[in-house]
Enzyme design. Structure first.
Site, short mmCIF file in Angstrom:
data_model
loop_
_atom_site.label_atom_id
_atom_site.label_comp_id
_atom_site.label_asym_id
_atom_site.label_seq_id
_atom_site.Cartn_x
_atom_site.Cartn_y
_atom_site.Cartn_z
N LEU A 203 42.00 17.05 47.99
CA LEU A 203 43.01 16.34 48.78
C LEU A 203 44.42 16.66 48.28
CD1 LEU A 203 41.19 13.00 49.53
CD2 LEU A 203 41.37 15.04 50.93
N ILE B 60 36.78 16.53 41.86
CA ILE B 60 36.79 17.50 42.97
C ILE B 60 37.58 16.94 44.16
CG2 ILE B 60 35.38 18.74 44.66
CD1 ILE B 60 33.18 18.91 42.50
N CYS B 61 37.35 15.68 44.49
CA CYS B 61 38.05 15.09 45.65
C CYS B 61 39.56 15.05 45.43
CB CYS B 61 37.52 13.67 45.92
SG CYS B 61 35.78 13.62 46.37
N THR B 62 39.97 14.70 44.22
CA THR B 62 41.40 14.67 43.92
C THR B 62 42.00 16.07 44.07
OG1 THR B 62 41.13 12.77 42.46
CG2 THR B 62 43.12 14.10 42.15
#
Length: 157
Positions: A53, A48-50
């Site tokens: 961002l 999710i973070c990848t």
């Protein structure tokens, strides 16, 4: 459980000093004079973070057109953030909140004590460092980056 109270909108953002992925100190005072978007994320290299961002990276020109500086913060160490930025082509500041562990996320009320990482908190600051918008979502709940751009573009009330 999240530790710390979330700062109130219309009030000055909590002061901070953190190192970016290049080892440079970044402070709240460095942001004065232009709006800023501060995005907290749990883990570098996670799915999710990848994705989130990467969406910021893909919309960075729109953030820049609105005059904003984008910063993203996690409890990952500086060197992990550097590898993450290099691997994903992230050309904005990634702030390490590694030590004291979670101090920045705690100041903004988005540190999850049970997991030991920042929740998905986002904050828009105006040119004077006043908080104008915020979002606080769970670790597994992806954000809509378009909402960040809309909050940034919204006229000051």
């Amino acid at each position: 459980m999240t530790s710390g109270d979330k700062p109130a909108l219309g009030r000055p953002a909590p002061a901070f000093r953190a190192r970016n992925q290049h080892g440079q100190d970044v402070t709240l005072a460095d942001l004065q004079g232009a709006p800023a978007v501060l995005i907290f994320f749990p883990w570098a290299f996670s799915g999710i973070c990848t994705g989130e961002l990467g969406a910021v990276r893909d919309e960075l020109e729109r953030f820049t057109e609105l005059g904003a500086r984008v910063l993203a913060a996690s409890c990952d160490p500086m060197f992990a953030l550097r590898a993450f930025a290099d691997a994903e082509g992230l050309e904005f500041d990634l702030l390490s909140d590694h030590w004291p562990h979670g101090a920045l996320a705690r100041a903004y009320g988005v540190f999850d004590d049970e997991v030991g990482v920042a929740r998905r908190g986002s904050f828009v600051l105006d040119a004077t460092g006043t908080l104008t918008w915020s979002l606080d979502q769970g670790i597994g709940e992806p954000r809509d980056i378009a909402a960040h751009l809309a909050a940034l573009a919204a006229p000051a009330s």
